[in-house]
Motif scaffolding. Structure first.
Motif, short mmCIF file in Angstrom:
data_model
loop_
_atom_site.label_atom_id
_atom_site.label_comp_id
_atom_site.label_asym_id
_atom_site.label_seq_id
_atom_site.Cartn_x
_atom_site.Cartn_y
_atom_site.Cartn_z
N ASN A 33 0.92 -1.05 -0.09
CA ASN A 33 0.06 0.17 0.07
C ASN A 33 0.76 1.16 -0.02
O ASN A 33 1.99 1.12 0.56
CB ASN A 33 -1.01 0.11 1.14
CG ASN A 33 -1.99 1.12 1.08
OD1 ASN A 33 -2.84 0.73 0.10
ND2 ASN A 33 -1.82 1.97 1.93
N ARG A 34 0.60 2.27 -0.76
CA ARG A 34 1.40 3.36 -0.66
C ARG A 34 1.52 3.97 0.75
O ARG A 34 2.87 4.26 0.99
CB ARG A 34 0.51 4.77 -1.43
CG ARG A 34 0.57 4.54 -2.76
CD ARG A 34 0.18 5.80 -3.59
NE ARG A 34 0.32 5.97 -4.88
CZ ARG A 34 -0.59 5.65 -6.02
NH1 ARG A 34 -1.85 5.64 -5.28
NH2 ARG A 34 -0.19 5.75 -6.99
N SER A 35 0.60 3.98 1.56
CA SER A 35 0.88 4.27 2.85
C SER A 35 1.05 2.64 3.90
O SER A 35 0.20 1.89 4.01
CB SER A 35 -0.05 4.96 3.82
OG SER A 35 0.07 5.05 5.24
N ALA A 36 2.37 2.47 4.10
CA ALA A 36 2.57 1.08 4.78
C ALA A 36 2.00 0.89 6.20
O ALA A 36 2.01 -0.20 6.63
CB ALA A 36 4.13 0.73 5.09
N ALA A 37 1.65 2.28 6.82
CA ALA A 37 0.82 2.24 7.90
C ALA A 37 -0.45 1.23 7.94
O ALA A 37 -0.78 0.72 8.99
CB ALA A 37 0.81 3.44 8.41
N LYS A 38 -0.89 1.12 6.60
CA LYS A 38 -2.17 0.53 6.46
C LYS A 38 -2.16 -0.92 6.84
O LYS A 38 -3.06 -1.71 6.98
CB LYS A 38 -2.86 0.97 5.27
CG LYS A 38 -3.13 2.18 4.79
CD LYS A 38 -4.50 2.17 5.50
CE LYS A 38 -5.34 3.82 5.19
NZ LYS A 38 -5.69 3.75 3.94
N ALA A 39 -0.86 -1.33 6.87
CA ALA A 39 -0.74 -2.85 6.84
C ALA A 39 -0.55 -3.15 8.23
O ALA A 39 -0.17 -4.32 8.64
CB ALA A 39 0.58 -3.42 6.24
N SER A 40 -0.36 -2.29 9.32
CA SER A 40 -0.31 -2.40 10.85
C SER A 40 -1.29 -3.41 11.33
O SER A 40 -2.55 -3.46 11.08
CB SER A 40 -0.52 -1.33 11.40
OG SER A 40 -0.46 -1.49 12.88
N GLY A 41 -0.79 -4.48 12.16
CA GLY A 41 -1.67 -5.58 12.44
C GLY A 41 -1.72 -6.50 11.79
O GLY A 41 -2.50 -7.86 12.04
N LEU A 42 -1.44 -6.82 10.30
CA LEU A 42 -1.58 -7.69 9.21
C LEU A 42 -0.46 -8.66 9.37
O LEU A 42 0.80 -8.35 9.52
CB LEU A 42 -1.86 -7.32 7.89
CG LEU A 42 -2.82 -6.91 7.59
CD1 LEU A 42 -2.85 -6.16 6.08
CD2 LEU A 42 -3.95 -7.78 7.65
N ALA A 43 -0.73 -9.95 9.74
CA ALA A 43 0.39 -10.94 9.59
C ALA A 43 0.89 -11.29 8.38
O ALA A 43 0.88 -12.65 7.78
CB ALA A 43 0.00 -12.31 10.43
N ALA A 44 1.13 -10.48 7.38
CA ALA A 44 1.31 -10.54 6.21
C ALA A 44 2.81 -10.07 5.74
O ALA A 44 3.28 -9.26 6.70
CB ALA A 44 0.27 -9.70 5.16
N THR A 45 3.48 -10.33 4.78
CA THR A 45 4.66 -9.72 4.31
C THR A 45 4.58 -8.41 3.69
O THR A 45 3.61 -8.43 2.60
CB THR A 45 5.33 -10.72 3.31
OG1 THR A 45 5.75 -12.01 3.94
CG2 THR A 45 6.70 -9.98 2.73
N VAL A 46 5.09 -7.24 4.23
CA VAL A 46 4.80 -6.14 3.59
C VAL A 46 5.72 -5.63 2.72
O VAL A 46 7.11 -5.52 2.90
CB VAL A 46 4.70 -4.99 4.87
CG1 VAL A 46 4.24 -3.79 4.16
CG2 VAL A 46 3.67 -5.44 5.88
#
Length: 290
Positions: A33-46
């Protein structure tokens, strides 16, 4: 990278719900995502870039704001060998354009139209129509079914969007009609909450009429309709007078009456109201001529 590795591009409300669903079912999932903060809390590779994210997945699912953003995100990315599933809303031609781009860049394309709010993704309340590559649909049907009920509409990548824009037009027409009804009721001292149950009952009773209208439109046979154009022309004229008198005019009513008027003027007053659909051809021809 495994055969079940999935990439999700875009982590708005829908994209995040997609990623959470894949993760919940044990799929190795990479997100961007353009804003990596949106991935907060996801157990995914960012991933830091779309290119890095795509390199991690066999199945690439895109859920961004619009078609233009999707094109920007995918520009310059090596898509060779990937299955690209685009769940971004757009027009039929935009879907076909992206399908051609995917083919030119070594990928197979499937377009999806989502009928769910994000919180229902992955439940029985979610359904998604797809069109495009039969190979992608067949290979990834099990994974796509995790998101909601799958309906495949054929090889034309724009077909799912064709259904979608028609359904959304009907939806916004319904919402617009409800909002006007609520305003009209309020002008008459009636609360929207008091009006709504009666309106829902009447609209539910109208379902069979829509089925009949659809058959008449597809057959091009409008003779002998119970709800004639002339009768509705009179009804619409009365309604327009009423809403203007109460200070709540609505342009959509005037536009609908204009469609009916064209058909009555052409001598079709005793035919079904469904024939008003033919007036849209006249409107389209006038715009093209202009």
């Amino acid at each position: 990278m495994t055969s079940e590795a999935i990439t999700v591009l875009g982590l708005g409300n829908l994209g995040r719900a997609l990623a959470e669903t894949f993760l919940r079912h044990g799929h190795s999932t990479t997100v961007w995502n353009r804003s990596a903060a949106k991935a907060s809390g996801l157990a995914a590779t960012v991933a830091a870039t779309p290119a890095e994210a795509v390199a991690d997945g066999d199945l690439v699912v895109v859920a961004v704001l619009d078609n233009q953003v999707a094109q920007q995100v995918l520009r310059g990315v090596d898509m060779r060998g990937r299955a690209l599933v685009n769940l971004t809303s757009g027009t039929p031609d935009e879907a076909r354009e992206l399908a051609r781009w995917a083919e030119d860049n070594g990928a197979k394309y499937l377009h999806g139209a989502v009928y769910a709010v994000p919180q229902t993704i992955g439940t029985a309340e979610s359904s998604i129509n797809y069109s495009g590559s039969p190979a992608v649909h067949e290979r990834w049907q099990k994974q796509l079914a995790l998101l909601g009920k799958v309906t495949f509409l054929g090889e034309d990548a724009g077909r799912a969007s064709g259904y979608d824009v028609a359904i959304l037009s009907g939806m916004y027409g319904l919402i617009g009609g409800f909002l006007h009804a609520a305003a009209l009721a309020r002008a008459g001292g009636i609360k929207a909450a008091e009006l709504t149950p009666m309106m829902l009952s009447w609209l539910t009773d109208m379902h069979p009429a829509l089925v009949t209208f659809a058959e008449e439109i597809d057959n091009g046979n409008y003779a002998g309709g119970e709800s004639s154009l002339a009768m509705n022309q009179s009804g619409l004229a009365m309604l327009i007078r009423a809403v203007e008198t109460q200070g709540v005019p609505f342009a959509a009513l005037d536009e609908l009456k204009a469609l009916v008027d064209r058909q009555v003027a052409d001598g079709h007053g005793e035919e079904s109201l469904a024939r008003a659909v033919e007036s849209f051809r006249g409107v389209a021809s006038q715009r093209l001529a202009g």
